[in-house]
Design a protein around this motif. Structure first.
Motif, PDB file in Angstrom:
ATOM      1  N   UNK A  86      29.887  36.195  41.929  1.00 21.39           N
ATOM      2  CA  UNK A  86      30.185  37.581  41.591  1.00 21.39           C
ATOM      3  C   UNK A  86      31.187  38.143  42.596  1.00 21.39           C
ATOM      4  N   UNK A  87      31.586  39.380  42.405  1.00 19.31           N
ATOM      5  CA  UNK A  87      32.470  40.038  43.348  1.00 19.31           C
ATOM      6  C   UNK A  87      31.704  40.395  44.614  1.00 19.31           C
ATOM      7  N   UNK A  88      32.403  40.454  45.718  1.00 18.10           N
ATOM      8  CA  UNK A  88      31.763  40.784  46.986  1.00 18.10           C
ATOM      9  C   UNK A  88      31.209  42.197  46.966  1.00 18.10           C
ATOM     10  N   UNK A  89      31.916  43.131  46.348  1.00 19.93           N
ATOM     11  CA  UNK A  89      31.488  44.527  46.344  1.00 19.93           C
ATOM     12  C   UNK A  89      30.161  44.734  45.641  1.00 19.93           C
ATOM     13  N   UNK A  90      29.845  43.875  44.675  1.00 17.04           N
ATOM     14  CA  UNK A  90      28.604  43.997  43.933  1.00 17.04           C
ATOM     15  C   UNK A  90      28.854  44.156  42.449  1.00 17.04           C
ATOM     16  N   UNK A  91      27.837  43.868  41.659  1.00 15.82           N
ATOM     17  CA  UNK A  91      27.957  43.977  40.210  1.00 15.82           C
ATOM     18  C   UNK A  91      28.233  45.425  39.794  1.00 15.82           C
TER      19      UNK A  91
END
Length: 412
Positions: A86-91
């Motif tokens: 997933x993206x580092x920033x969060x879903x």
């Protein structure tokens, strides 16, 4: 010559097989000790021990069925996404839900203001990486959340305690230390603090915001317990006060209101600092587990988390009341303790002659455990103090545990 050749070969072989010592551990690994709480839990794991040491939510109150339903739905409907990177920033779905919950509680927040972390403990480590150079000064409450002291210690920071009282840190003392020490940040758990259970009143939060604005200071506001209120009115976050909005990092967690095994936390921060923490997270673990994030987002969409939290807080209030009722008979004359309006902990101070660390082995022999207060102090420790967690046991178990503690103390 032929006689000496075997000896030469043997010597060379011995030299080749000798092992040189490996390089030493980093100085920070040698300097920072383990968690006193974790060490105590490791030696008091026997089921017969009434354990007031851990900050463990009551497992029988987890909404296991609701969480299982959320995980099943995610794995049935989008398994490829749930099990993928997933993206580092969060879903996005979870960040949107977190932003909405934060905004509804009085602090306007968008999804781009939020970074999902692997527990709020990781948020502390990311902030230490992004903000602190070895030798930088960090100001903390006295006493202070133990794992924060560890995180700042691993970053090589110099940790200085700010004097305070039953309402939290003294704003005048904070300002004096900011002028003298030039710290990078001030760390606080203003609501149902760990370890004391105290809550900082609104006027003092506003005063801290003014100090931060006037003197140039980051405030790290950790709020893992704030939703677990039993009585009284909610106090606004420091981050919501004028003067603090562009310099306050707000940390949150699902560990105390949903389940700690999810390891889901978040931080809300100004854009530049949020970006630095995101880069630090990329280096740490790339991203928080996708399936856990999606399941939490699904749970928030399908279930009423606030209603669940009210049920949990109601049970915790009964357990707090059971502890408060049993303390007078358990503790020696001259003891005092806090009366938290929520959260998980209360703080006890015995008369001066007691050393709770020295007394702990005796308490464990009586099959009860607590956390001595000394490790929570960044400065001079108060050895007559202890932290008691009141949420893990039932009221009857709490009464029995404090009876055992009273026996241990009377045997001194």
């Amino acid at each position: 010559m032929t006689v000496s050749e075997p000896a030469t070969a043997t010597t060379a072989a011995a030299a080749a097989s000798a092992s040189a010592p490996v390089p030493p551990l980093a100085a920070r690994a040698r300097a920072v000790g383990g968690s006193a709480v974790r060490d105590i839990l490791a030696v008091t794991a026997r089921p017969e021990v009434v354990n007031f040491a851990g900050g463990l939510p009551a497992p029988e109150l987890f909404d296991a069925e609701g969480m299982a339903t959320a995980f099943r739905a995610v794995l049935a409907e989008c398994p490829g996404r749930a099990l993928q990177y997933s993206t580092t920033e969060g879903e996005p779905a979870l960040r949107t839900a977190l932003a909405a919950r934060t905004s509804a509680r009085g602090l306007a927040t968008g999804p781009d203001d939020v970074l999902v972390t692997t527990g709020s403990q990781q948020a502390l480590s990311l902030l230490a990486t992004a903000l602190l150079e070895p030798g930088d000064t960090v100001l903390v409450e006295d006493p202070c959340y133990l794992a924060a002291l560890q995180a700042f210690g691993f970053a090589g920071a110099r940790v200085v305690a700010v004097p305070g009282d039953e309402h939290g840190v003294d704003p005048a003392a904070l300002e004096e230390l900011v002028v003298r020490e030039r710290p990078k940040l001030f760390y606080t758990v203003p609501t149902f603090q760990n370890p004391t259970g105290r809550t900082m009143p609104a006027e003092r939060r506003a005063a801290l915001a003014r100090v931060a604005a006037r003197r140039g200071l980051w405030i790290v506001e950790d709020d893992p317990y704030g939703e677990l209120r039993f009585e009284g009115e909610r106090v606004p976050w420091i981050a919501s006060y004028e003067g603090a909005r562009d310099r306050t990092v707000l940390l949150g967690s699902f560990s105390k209101v949903m389940a700690p095994g999810l390891r889901l936390g978040w931080l809300r921060a100004p854009a530049a600092l949020l970006r630095a923490c995101t880069v630090a997270k990329q280096a740490a673990d790339l991203h928080t587990p996708t399936v856990n994030q999606l399941a939490a987002a699904r749970y928030l969409a399908d279930r009423d988390l606030d209603a669940h939290v009210r049920r949990v807080a109601g049970a915790y209030r009964e357990r707090r009341d059971a502890m408060l009722a049993a303390l007078p008979d358990a503790l020696p004359a001259g003891s005092w303790w806090t009366r938290p309006e929520g959260g998980m902990f209360l703080w006890v101070r015995l008369p001066e002659r007691y050393d709770t660390a020295a007394l702990l082995p005796r308490a464990v022999r009586h099959e009860v455990a607590y956390v001595p207060g000394a490790p929570f102090h960044a400065g001079e420790p108060d050895r007559a103090t202890m932290r008691l967690c009141f949420v893990t046991q039932t009221p009857d178990e709490i009464a029995e545990g404090l009876r055992r503690l009273g026996e241990a103390l009377r045997a001194v």
